[in-house]
Design a protein around this motif. Sequence first.
Motif, PDB file in Angstrom:
ATOM      1  N   CYS A 263       0.645  -1.005  -0.095  1.00 10.76           N
ATOM      2  CA  CYS A 263      -0.151   0.206   0.090  1.00 10.76           C
ATOM      3  C   CYS A 263       0.660   1.405   0.084  1.00 10.76           C
ATOM      4  O   CYS A 263       1.390   2.140   1.069  1.00 10.76           O
ATOM      5  N   ALA A 264       1.434   1.358  -1.086  1.00  7.56           N
ATOM      6  CA  ALA A 264       2.389   2.738  -0.762  1.00  7.56           C
ATOM      7  C   ALA A 264       2.498   3.646  -1.465  1.00  7.56           C
ATOM      8  O   ALA A 264       3.289   4.552  -0.975  1.00  7.56           O
ATOM      9  N   GLY A 265       1.207   4.254  -1.717  1.00 10.50           N
ATOM     10  CA  GLY A 265       0.736   6.022  -2.042  1.00 10.50           C
ATOM     11  C   GLY A 265       1.527   6.615  -0.914  1.00 10.50           C
ATOM     12  O   GLY A 265       0.511   6.049   0.634  1.00 10.50           O
ATOM     13  N   PRO A 266       1.724   7.696  -0.547  1.00  9.68           N
ATOM     14  CA  PRO A 266       3.051   8.225  -2.511  1.00  9.68           C
ATOM     15  C   PRO A 266       4.232   7.735  -2.137  1.00  9.68           C
ATOM     16  O   PRO A 266       4.556   8.325  -2.479  1.00  9.68           O
ATOM     17  N   GLY A 267       4.337   6.971  -1.025  1.00 12.34           N
ATOM     18  CA  GLY A 267       6.206   5.786  -1.361  1.00 12.34           C
ATOM     19  C   GLY A 267       7.007   6.628  -0.774  1.00 12.34           C
ATOM     20  O   GLY A 267       8.360   6.290  -0.972  1.00 12.34           O
ATOM     21  N   GLY A 268       7.025   7.318   0.226  1.00 14.72           N
ATOM     22  CA  GLY A 268       7.846   7.292   0.954  1.00 14.72           C
ATOM     23  C   GLY A 268       8.095   6.549   2.017  1.00 14.72           C
ATOM     24  O   GLY A 268      10.143   6.374   2.177  1.00 14.72           O
ATOM     25  N   LYS A 269       7.400   5.714   2.371  1.00 16.62           N
ATOM     26  CA  LYS A 269       8.710   4.587   2.919  1.00 16.62           C
ATOM     27  C   LYS A 269       8.749   3.639   2.048  1.00 16.62           C
ATOM     28  O   LYS A 269       9.882   3.275   1.950  1.00 16.62           O
ATOM     29  N   GLU A 293       0.269   0.565  -5.245  1.00 16.89           N
ATOM     30  CA  GLU A 293      -0.999   1.276  -4.834  1.00 16.89           C
ATOM     31  C   GLU A 293      -2.031   1.378  -5.717  1.00 16.89           C
ATOM     32  O   GLU A 293      -1.917   1.190  -6.344  1.00 16.89           O
ATOM     33  N   VAL A 294      -3.638   1.138  -5.020  1.00 14.10           N
ATOM     34  CA  VAL A 294      -4.750   1.331  -5.775  1.00 14.10           C
ATOM     35  C   VAL A 294      -4.644   2.025  -6.353  1.00 14.10           C
ATOM     36  O   VAL A 294      -5.692   2.128  -7.836  1.00 14.10           O
ATOM     37  N   ARG A 298      -1.832   8.445  -6.634  1.00 13.38           N
ATOM     38  CA  ARG A 298      -1.028   7.613  -6.039  1.00 13.38           C
ATOM     39  C   ARG A 298      -0.427   7.120  -6.190  1.00 13.38           C
ATOM     40  O   ARG A 298       1.364   7.252  -5.825  1.00 13.38           O
ATOM     41  N   ASP A 319      -5.583  -3.750  -6.485  1.00 15.67           N
ATOM     42  CA  ASP A 319      -6.006  -4.058  -5.097  1.00 15.67           C
ATOM     43  C   ASP A 319      -5.001  -4.957  -4.556  1.00 15.67           C
ATOM     44  O   ASP A 319      -4.900  -5.775  -5.300  1.00 15.67           O
ATOM     45  N   GLY A 320      -4.607  -4.718  -2.856  1.00 17.30           N
ATOM     46  CA  GLY A 320      -3.686  -5.242  -2.815  1.00 17.30           C
ATOM     47  C   GLY A 320      -3.903  -6.808  -2.024  1.00 17.30           C
ATOM     48  O   GLY A 320      -3.005  -7.265  -1.867  1.00 17.30           O
ATOM     49  N   ASP A 335       1.896  -0.494   5.208  1.00 20.01           N
ATOM     50  CA  ASP A 335       1.256   0.597   5.683  1.00 20.01           C
ATOM     51  C   ASP A 335      -0.134   1.019   5.180  1.00 20.01           C
ATOM     52  O   ASP A 335      -0.266   1.750   4.396  1.00 20.01           O
ATOM     53  N   ALA A 336      -0.924   0.360   5.849  1.00 20.72           N
ATOM     54  CA  ALA A 336      -2.534   0.289   6.109  1.00 20.72           C
ATOM     55  C   ALA A 336      -3.441   1.225   5.674  1.00 20.72           C
ATOM     56  O   ALA A 336      -3.032   2.395   6.474  1.00 20.72           O
ATOM     57  N   PRO A 337      -4.635   1.784   5.169  1.00 21.85           N
ATOM     58  CA  PRO A 337      -4.873   2.786   4.985  1.00 21.85           C
ATOM     59  C   PRO A 337      -5.580   3.114   6.486  1.00 21.85           C
ATOM     60  O   PRO A 337      -6.677   1.848   6.913  1.00 21.85           O
TER      61      PRO A 337
END
Length: 460
Positions: A263-269, A293-294, A298, A319-320, A335-337
């Motif tokens: 769940c990567a957006g916006p990609g900091g991690k 990233e769904v 993002r 979809d993850g 890194d969940a919503p």
Amino acid sequence: MSGAPSARRVAFDTLRAVHDADAYANLVLPTAIARARLSPADAALATELTYGTLRQQGTWDAVIAVAANRPAESVDPPVLDILRLGVHQLLATRVPPHAAVNESVALARSSAGERAVGFVNAVLRRIGEADAATWISRAEEAARSDDERLSVRTSHPVWVIRALRRALDDEGRAGELLDLLVADNDSPGVTMTALPGLATVPEESEPTSFSPYGFRAPAGDPGRLVAASNGALRVQDEGSQLAALALSEVDTVRSGERWLDLCAGPGGKTALLAARVLQAREAGTPVDLEANEVSSTRAGLVRRSLEPIPFEVVVSEEDGRERAGADAYDRILVDAPCTGLGALRRRPESRWRKSPQDVAPLADLQRELLSAAVTGLRPGGVVAYVTCSPHLVETRDVVAAVLDQHRDKLDELDARDVLRRVSRSTLDLASPTGGGGRAQLWPHRHGTDAMSITLLRRRS
Ligand SMILES: C[S@@+](CC[C@H](N)C(=O)[O-])C[C@H]1O[C@@H](n2cnc3c(N)ncnc32)[C@H](O)[C@@H]1O
């Protein structure tokens, strides 16, 4: 007089965009400041008025209700925003009272019509007659319960106060609640990451306490540092850095590992994981990283975030719950919503937007994402489940459900131990009273967002 909008006008327009169009202050305000060509001093005033008013909105609404002798919700929304800004100036800034009242009346005249002028003038003059402590006490007297009083005093919705108390209580530290609520109302300092292998912490800057790659942004616009380093230096909460490092440092990296940020957006991690992968590759240990990233917007931000990384990270847009596949990865970051109750300092409007009804559907999605990630692990692989929320339904309960679901397959690792190993100084991480290895960071204790970090290993 110049026709350019004033700092107060910019703050008011931003509040209107937030309340009327569900905009985010941190996105709207910089553009509004630039368009109005505010001087640095006026830009600072507009920022303080906007963020301060949004953070204190619960308190100011309670004060307005007492002073106007009617519920704040019954006031016309633009007039209410003018009053909130006026109260903030009167009770929480050094703006001279006559300027706070006169500027608010002028805003009412130009934006809300002549009928609002007398009302704004009368309410603000009344509030100007006493200090903040007096008004807050009066507003507290009107509250119907202890939690409502705390809500008035600390400007948090009651349901959020209760969720935070339960989360602290789960560590046996409910006594820290007031410290946490106060920390949520502080404006957080900007922290940055120097992506390992691609940049080093600038010499003149102060390192953060825990992340080995973190530092405090120097005065001025951090965007300049980001641009000058082509993104190798970037703004990132220290808790987010620790969350990514919990996964990258959990085990020694072995040749041929496959990592996935689900769940990567916006990609900091993702960028921090990618930098650690780059270091492993340079040390002769080939590792592969993929991101997902769904949301395609993002996913675009993830690709942008990865621009400084000199190898290709495939970014999928699925979809993850489908994407993780089966028996494929050695490390997966989920890194969940989430409700974001751990980042109230940063998103001043968010505490008023979320509701208790948001929690259960998010927890369902979190459980499904984490369960899919477990299935996507190779034997011996590790998933890091991270939320920027300490709400127990999103943290403890999701982990318990997934551990139960994959009973014969999973072991929970001690995430607190991993973080202590990674950290450059002692990290005070409390153990949950019910056991388990979950690590919970807190704004009041660590100066980070309230990230929850759990590490689960698939049995070999
Ligand atoms: C907390 S954010 C991730 C932050 C990111 N790790 C970082 O550090 O920049 C959660 C992300 O999950 C995405 N998301 C929501 N539902 C998803 C799903 N079903 N599958 C994959 N990603 C999802 C959201 O769009 C959001 O970008």
